[in-house]
Design a protein around this motif. Sequence first.
Motif, short mmCIF file in Angstrom:
data_model
loop_
_atom_site.label_atom_id
_atom_site.label_comp_id
_atom_site.label_asym_id
_atom_site.label_seq_id
_atom_site.Cartn_x
_atom_site.Cartn_y
_atom_site.Cartn_z
N GLY A 169 0.79 -1.07 -0.04
CA GLY A 169 -0.03 0.12 0.16
C GLY A 169 0.93 1.15 0.04
O GLY A 169 1.79 1.40 0.74
N PHE A 170 0.72 2.17 -0.83
CA PHE A 170 1.51 3.30 -1.23
C PHE A 170 0.56 4.61 -0.99
O PHE A 170 -0.04 5.04 -1.52
N GLY A 171 0.66 5.16 0.38
CA GLY A 171 -0.29 6.18 0.70
C GLY A 171 0.57 7.44 0.43
O GLY A 171 1.90 7.85 0.85
N PHE A 172 0.15 8.47 -0.10
CA PHE A 172 0.59 9.87 -0.32
C PHE A 172 -0.38 10.88 0.35
O PHE A 172 -1.46 10.94 0.61
N THR A 173 0.50 11.66 1.15
CA THR A 173 -0.21 12.88 2.02
C THR A 173 0.55 14.03 1.30
O THR A 173 1.40 13.93 0.52
#
Length: 202
Positions: free
Chosen positions: A10-14
Motif C-alpha cells: 500500500g503506497f499512501g501519499f499525503t
Amino acid sequence: MESLKSKKIGFGFTGSFCMYEKIFIQMENLSKEGAELIPIFSDASQTTDCRFGKAEEFIKHAEAIAGRPVIKTIPAAEPIGPKSLLDIMLIAPCTGNTLAKLANGITDTPVLMAAKAHIRNQKPLVLFLSSNDALGMNFKNIGLLFNSKNIYFVPFGQDNFIKKPTSMVSKPELISDTLLAALCGKQLQPVILSPLPANTEL
C-alpha cells in the motif's frame, strides 16, 4: 531477508508535495522490483494544486506506475483490513499532520483509514517522514509511533538546520531497504542520520 517481488505494498501519499518527484522515482523502482503497488491518496493530495504540480497529474502518475486506480475514499480504503489486502504499507511522504493524527487514533482521510485497517492485521506500516515541525510539536508523536508495534520509519535527518531547525525528512533512497527490514520485523538502522549541509534541502 525477504524480497519485495510480488509483495502487495500500500503506497499512501499525503501533502508534502515538495517530495513527490523523489517519491515517484522510488515508486518506479519498487515497481521494477516486481512489487504490486496499491496507491492511496489523502484528501489534500488528490485536491490540491501547488507549485510542485497539479493534483490530477500526481494521480495519473501514480496510477501509471502502479497500473491500477488510486484509492481516493475512506470507504474504498476500509476493506484493506478485513480482506487483508496488503503485505506492508508505506506512507510516503508522511506529513506532520498525518503523523499526529495517526499517533492519536484519528482516521479522517483515505490514507489514515488504510493505515488503521492495515495495522489491525499486525502487519508492518512504514512512515516516510517529511515535516517542518518534526523536532517541534510533532517530536512527541514521532516518539510515540517509534515505540508502537509494527510501525517503522524510513531513516531521517534534518534537511536545513539553519533556516528550518525543526524540519526533518526521510531519505528516499532508503525506502526499499526499510521495507525489506520491516517485513522481517526490524527497524533499519541508524534511524537518525547526520544533517545535510546547511544550504541543502531534500
